[in-house]
Motif scaffolding. Structure first.
Motif, mmCIF file in Angstrom:
data_model
loop_
_atom_site.group_PDB
_atom_site.id
_atom_site.type_symbol
_atom_site.label_atom_id
_atom_site.label_comp_id
_atom_site.label_asym_id
_atom_site.label_seq_id
_atom_site.Cartn_x
_atom_site.Cartn_y
_atom_site.Cartn_z
ATOM 1 N N VAL A 141 -2.212 11.293 -0.887
ATOM 2 C CA VAL A 141 -2.385 11.870 0.450
ATOM 3 C C VAL A 141 -1.075 12.437 0.972
ATOM 4 O O VAL A 141 -1.025 13.540 1.515
ATOM 5 N N ILE A 142 0.000 11.702 0.801
ATOM 6 C CA ILE A 142 1.286 12.126 1.351
ATOM 7 C C ILE A 142 1.901 13.269 0.553
ATOM 8 O O ILE A 142 2.479 14.202 1.120
ATOM 9 N N LEU A 143 1.747 13.244 -0.771
ATOM 10 C CA LEU A 143 2.407 14.247 -1.600
ATOM 11 C C LEU A 143 1.546 15.471 -1.905
ATOM 12 O O LEU A 143 2.068 16.586 -1.998
ATOM 13 N N ASP A 144 0.236 15.281 -2.062
ATOM 14 C CA ASP A 144 -0.594 16.357 -2.605
ATOM 15 C C ASP A 144 -1.700 16.872 -1.691
ATOM 16 O O ASP A 144 -2.143 18.007 -1.850
ATOM 17 N N MET A 145 -2.184 16.060 -0.769
ATOM 18 C CA MET A 145 -3.378 16.456 -0.026
ATOM 19 C C MET A 145 -3.113 17.621 0.919
ATOM 20 O O MET A 145 -2.131 17.617 1.659
ATOM 21 N N GLY A 166 -1.282 1.665 -2.906
ATOM 22 C CA GLY A 166 -0.099 2.247 -3.535
ATOM 23 C C GLY A 166 1.121 2.289 -2.636
ATOM 24 O O GLY A 166 1.970 3.163 -2.780
ATOM 25 N N VAL A 167 1.213 1.349 -1.694
ATOM 26 C CA VAL A 167 2.357 1.336 -0.776
ATOM 27 C C VAL A 167 3.434 0.383 -1.288
ATOM 28 O O VAL A 167 3.146 -0.584 -1.987
ATOM 29 N N PRO A 173 2.989 5.569 5.346
ATOM 30 C CA PRO A 173 1.722 5.556 6.087
ATOM 31 C C PRO A 173 1.908 5.562 7.598
ATOM 32 O O PRO A 173 1.183 6.259 8.320
ATOM 33 N N PHE A 174 2.886 4.821 8.086
ATOM 34 C CA PHE A 174 3.061 4.757 9.538
ATOM 35 C C PHE A 174 3.746 5.999 10.096
ATOM 36 O O PHE A 174 3.531 6.358 11.256
ATOM 37 N N VAL A 188 -4.137 -1.089 7.285
ATOM 38 C CA VAL A 188 -4.006 -2.151 6.287
ATOM 39 C C VAL A 188 -3.105 -1.649 5.167
ATOM 40 O O VAL A 188 -3.320 -0.553 4.629
ATOM 41 N N LEU A 189 -2.104 -2.432 4.831
ATOM 42 C CA LEU A 189 -1.230 -2.134 3.697
ATOM 43 C C LEU A 189 -1.663 -3.038 2.553
ATOM 44 O O LEU A 189 -1.545 -4.259 2.640
ATOM 45 N N HIS A 190 -2.172 -2.425 1.507
ATOM 46 C CA HIS A 190 -2.751 -3.207 0.419
ATOM 47 C C HIS A 190 -1.700 -3.666 -0.583
ATOM 48 O O HIS A 190 -0.854 -2.891 -1.025
ATOM 49 N N ASN A 191 -1.780 -4.941 -0.918
ATOM 50 C CA ASN A 191 -0.955 -5.525 -1.977
ATOM 51 C C ASN A 191 0.541 -5.349 -1.719
ATOM 52 O O ASN A 191 1.301 -5.023 -2.628
#
Length: 229
Positions: A141-145, A166-167, A173-174, A188-191
């Motif tokens: 999302v951040i690099l390609d979308m 993938g964070v 994200p923020f 939500v930040l996963h893992n």
């Protein structure tokens, strides 16, 4: 790519000023009149006449040759513009998944279902209602979308949770949330290791009053739990 070509051809054919529209697309592809004329095997003055509407409106055959030439020349020059259009054609599912709930639930219940932990704004968990969630591949999302896809992240309503995968620190994200006109109800930040969360991300979360939640539950189990709602 054929769909994009048809859209461009349709825009030219239906334009009140087809010459100006042809010029616009030639400039978008960063192609000179000389390059275009050479590729099509016609004179530069012919290109100029079409763009200046000094010739009758181009027929479908001319428009098709013109559009194909733009893409052909772009490919010879490295395909940068064509690549941007290919990115635009990618389905949103390559970047994110939007899920809507059949009923609302509190953010507190949401956090419980994903075995999460609120790292900020825990006082909002009881009062915020959630109507869905969006599962987001943060790197893609951040690099390609394409930017035009961003509003689609919110589905039918803004009262939803963004789950970023993938964070590493949570900053990106923020930052995305901070500059967006629309805001999710929670992130939500996963893992992620709560001890490694970026300080700027924490500050943005607190300032925007958007709860930050961490969970290590597998994505498959998260989807299984939430898709029952």
């Amino acid at each position: 790519m054929e769909k994009i070509k048809m859209e461009i051809a349709g825009e030219i054919s239906l334009s009140d000023d087809p010459g100006a529209t042809m010029r616009k697309w030639r400039e978008i592809f960063n192609i000179s009149q000389v390059e275009l004329a050479k590729h099509l095997g016609i004179t530069v003055s012919t290109i100029s006449d079409y763009e200046g509407n000094r010739r009758k409106s181009p027929g479908t055959g001319v428009v098709k040759r013109f559009v194909n030439a733009l893409f052909d020349i772009d490919q010879v020059k490295g395909g940068e513009i064509s690549q941007k259009f290919r990115e635009r054609e990618k389905p949103v599912s390559e970047y994110f998944e939007v899920h809507e709930f059949a009923r609302s639930i509190t953010l507190k219940d949401f956090v419980g279902l994903i075995e999460g932990k609120a790292l900020t704004n825990a006082d909002l968990l009881d009062t915020k209602k959630i109507y869905g969630y969006t599962l987001i591949d943060s790197i893609k999302v951040i690099l390609d979308m394409p930017f035009s896809y961003f509003q689609n992240l919110y589905g039918n309503v803004n009262e939803r949770v963004f789950i970023f995968t993938g964070v590493s620190t949570g900053r990106s994200p923020f930052v995305v949330v901070r500059v967006s006109s629309s805001k999710p109800s929670a992130v939500v930040l996963h893992n992620i290791d709560p001890a490694k969360v970026d300080r700027l991300a924490l500050k943005i979360s607190e300032r925007e009053r958007i709860p930050m939640i961490a969970t290590s539950m597998s994505i498959d189990k998260i989807k299984e739990a939430l898709n029952r709602i």
